[in-house]
Motif scaffolding. Structure first.
Motif, mmCIF file in Angstrom:
data_model
loop_
_atom_site.group_PDB
_atom_site.id
_atom_site.type_symbol
_atom_site.label_atom_id
_atom_site.label_comp_id
_atom_site.label_asym_id
_atom_site.label_seq_id
_atom_site.Cartn_x
_atom_site.Cartn_y
_atom_site.Cartn_z
ATOM 1 N N MET A 30 -89.210 -16.500 -43.969
ATOM 2 C CA MET A 30 -89.103 -16.154 -42.553
ATOM 3 C C MET A 30 -88.902 -14.661 -42.345
ATOM 4 S SD MET A 30 -89.249 -17.375 -39.490
ATOM 5 C CE MET A 30 -88.974 -19.118 -39.585
ATOM 6 N N ASP A 31 -88.104 -13.994 -43.180
ATOM 7 C CA ASP A 31 -87.849 -12.573 -42.958
ATOM 8 C C ASP A 31 -89.103 -11.724 -43.150
ATOM 9 O OD1 ASP A 31 -87.801 -13.120 -45.672
ATOM 10 O OD2 ASP A 31 -86.231 -11.654 -46.132
ATOM 11 N N THR A 32 -89.933 -12.057 -44.122
ATOM 12 C CA THR A 32 -91.179 -11.305 -44.279
ATOM 13 C C THR A 32 -92.164 -11.626 -43.158
ATOM 14 O OG1 THR A 32 -92.054 -12.981 -45.784
ATOM 15 C CG2 THR A 32 -90.984 -11.075 -46.783
ATOM 16 N N ALA A 33 -92.144 -12.871 -42.674
ATOM 17 C CA ALA A 33 -93.023 -13.228 -41.552
ATOM 18 C C ALA A 33 -92.621 -12.464 -40.295
ATOM 19 C CB ALA A 33 -92.969 -14.730 -41.300
ATOM 20 N N LEU A 34 -91.334 -12.343 -40.059
ATOM 21 C CA LEU A 34 -90.867 -11.584 -38.887
ATOM 22 C C LEU A 34 -91.208 -10.098 -39.025
ATOM 23 C CD1 LEU A 34 -87.416 -13.292 -38.278
ATOM 24 C CD2 LEU A 34 -89.378 -13.315 -36.733
ATOM 25 N N GLY A 35 -91.034 -9.544 -40.222
ATOM 26 C CA GLY A 35 -91.373 -8.134 -40.448
ATOM 27 C C GLY A 35 -92.851 -7.867 -40.261
ATOM 28 N N MET A 36 -93.684 -8.745 -40.802
ATOM 29 C CA MET A 36 -95.132 -8.596 -40.642
ATOM 30 C C MET A 36 -95.534 -8.744 -39.182
ATOM 31 S SD MET A 36 -98.094 -7.966 -41.847
ATOM 32 C CE MET A 36 -98.383 -8.255 -43.560
ATOM 33 N N SER A 37 -94.898 -9.686 -38.487
ATOM 34 C CA SER A 37 -95.198 -9.879 -37.063
ATOM 35 C C SER A 37 -94.893 -8.618 -36.271
ATOM 36 C CB SER A 37 -94.388 -11.047 -36.506
ATOM 37 O OG SER A 37 -94.723 -12.241 -37.153
ATOM 38 N N GLY A 38 -93.750 -8.021 -36.532
ATOM 39 C CA GLY A 38 -93.390 -6.786 -35.844
ATOM 40 C C GLY A 38 -94.367 -5.660 -36.136
ATOM 41 N N ALA A 39 -94.763 -5.539 -37.398
ATOM 42 C CA ALA A 39 -95.716 -4.490 -37.772
ATOM 43 C C ALA A 39 -97.074 -4.722 -37.112
ATOM 44 C CB ALA A 39 -95.867 -4.437 -39.294
ATOM 45 N N VAL A 40 -97.517 -5.973 -37.056
ATOM 46 C CA VAL A 40 -98.815 -6.273 -36.437
ATOM 47 C C VAL A 40 -98.762 -6.028 -34.926
ATOM 48 C CG1 VAL A 40 -100.426 -8.145 -35.911
ATOM 49 C CG2 VAL A 40 -99.628 -7.823 -38.231
ATOM 50 N N VAL A 41 -97.642 -6.383 -34.286
ATOM 51 C CA VAL A 41 -97.502 -6.123 -32.842
ATOM 52 C C VAL A 41 -97.614 -4.625 -32.577
ATOM 53 C CG1 VAL A 41 -95.890 -6.163 -30.900
ATOM 54 C CG2 VAL A 41 -96.217 -8.214 -32.277
ATOM 55 N N PHE A 42 -96.912 -3.828 -33.370
ATOM 56 C CA PHE A 42 -96.952 -2.386 -33.181
ATOM 57 C C PHE A 42 -98.362 -1.836 -33.412
ATOM 58 C CE2 PHE A 42 -96.586 1.942 -34.861
ATOM 59 C CZ PHE A 42 -95.935 2.560 -33.803
ATOM 60 N N VAL A 43 -98.966 -2.198 -34.541
ATOM 61 C CA VAL A 43 -100.284 -1.661 -34.877
ATOM 62 C C VAL A 43 -101.343 -2.111 -33.880
ATOM 63 C CG1 VAL A 43 -102.154 -1.739 -36.577
ATOM 64 C CG2 VAL A 43 -99.834 -1.336 -37.320
ATOM 65 N N MET A 44 -101.337 -3.396 -33.528
ATOM 66 C CA MET A 44 -102.382 -3.913 -32.644
ATOM 67 C C MET A 44 -102.275 -3.307 -31.241
ATOM 68 S SD MET A 44 -103.580 -7.851 -31.928
ATOM 69 C CE MET A 44 -103.805 -8.300 -33.616
ATOM 70 N N THR A 45 -101.065 -3.120 -30.750
ATOM 71 C CA THR A 45 -100.872 -2.563 -29.411
ATOM 72 C C THR A 45 -101.274 -1.082 -29.371
ATOM 73 O OG1 THR A 45 -99.063 -4.113 -29.047
ATOM 74 C CG2 THR A 45 -99.212 -2.249 -27.547
ATOM 75 N N ILE A 46 -100.786 -0.308 -30.328
ATOM 76 C CA ILE A 46 -101.111 1.120 -30.364
ATOM 77 C C ILE A 46 -102.602 1.310 -30.660
ATOM 78 C CG2 ILE A 46 -100.631 3.318 -31.499
ATOM 79 C CD1 ILE A 46 -98.361 2.257 -29.698
ATOM 80 N N ALA A 47 -103.144 0.485 -31.559
ATOM 81 C CA ALA A 47 -104.571 0.594 -31.881
ATOM 82 C C ALA A 47 -105.432 0.309 -30.658
ATOM 83 C CB ALA A 47 -104.939 -0.356 -33.024
ATOM 84 N N ALA A 48 -105.013 -0.644 -29.831
ATOM 85 C CA ALA A 48 -105.780 -0.942 -28.616
ATOM 86 C C ALA A 48 -105.805 0.258 -27.686
ATOM 87 C CB ALA A 48 -105.193 -2.152 -27.903
ATOM 88 N N ALA A 49 -104.670 0.906 -27.531
ATOM 89 C CA ALA A 49 -104.607 2.075 -26.648
ATOM 90 C C ALA A 49 -105.467 3.222 -27.193
ATOM 91 C CB ALA A 49 -103.163 2.534 -26.484
#
Length: 190
Positions: A30-49
């Motif tokens: 679970m801890d790695t899944a949460l960390g990866m989720s946070g990283a993907v949220v950051f990358v995907m949002t900034i990448a979209a902009a």
């Protein structure tokens, strides 16, 4: 509507089957899944902009729309490199736990898929960024759900032929079928 549609109805992992590599690779704890989720949220949002601005202000006006995929990959790779350096500096345990899967965000087709969908649909800046953010939340939601299931399955005793990745694939398929129940909830243009 856009949030519910991107998270539940058109989930990138469970409906569009984008981002399956980290979905299967990082979901054991679970801890790695949460960390990866946070990283993907950051990358995907900034990448979209960044990719929206790049496409609408530089590539399309100059007739360079044919190289937008290459430019998007360069933007995503740069953002992932930035996150890798920041995590190594400020969150060493999470950086060590994610291991090889953090650089794999560069080749995560969910991140590139969101940028391509935004480019193809011709949506506005804020709608593109919000859609990518919602899609990343949906990716994280699916990853965390799947991680919880896999942690429970680690204590189960399946038949020998189902141990390991086989039971993970069956569980992922069942989770995908469960998310198909949301298919009529919201109608999205993409």
């Amino acid at each position: 509507m856009l949030l519910v549609g991107a998270v539940l109805v058109n989930n990138f992992v469970l409906n569009r089957f984008l981002g399956c590599c980290p979905f299967l690779g990082v979901s054991k704890k679970m801890d790695t899944a949460l960390g990866m989720s946070g990283a993907v949220v950051f990358v995907m949002t900034i990448a979209a902009a960044v990719t929206w601005c790049l496409d609408h202000w530089l590539l399309s006006p100059n007739g360079l729309g044919y190289i937008h995929t290459l430019a998007f990959i360069l933007v995503i790779a740069s953002l992932v490199q930035f996150i890798d350096i920041a995590m190594k500096r400020f969150l060493p345990p999470l950086h060590a736990a994610l291991g090889i899967f953090l650089p794999l965000i560069t080749t995560n087709c969910a991140v590139l898929g969101a940028a391509e969908i935004n480019c193809k649909q011709g949506t506005g800046f804020f709608e593109s960024v919000f859609f990518s953010f919602a899609a990343a939340i949906g990716f994280g939601f699916a990853l965390v759900l799947f991680s919880g299931m896999r942690e429970k399955l680690a204590h189960a005793d399946p038949p020998r032929c189902f141990r390991g990745i086989a039971i993970a694939l069956v569980t992922g398929g069942l989770l995908s079928l469960a998310f198909m129940g949301f298919s009529g909830l919201v109608k999205l243009p993409y």
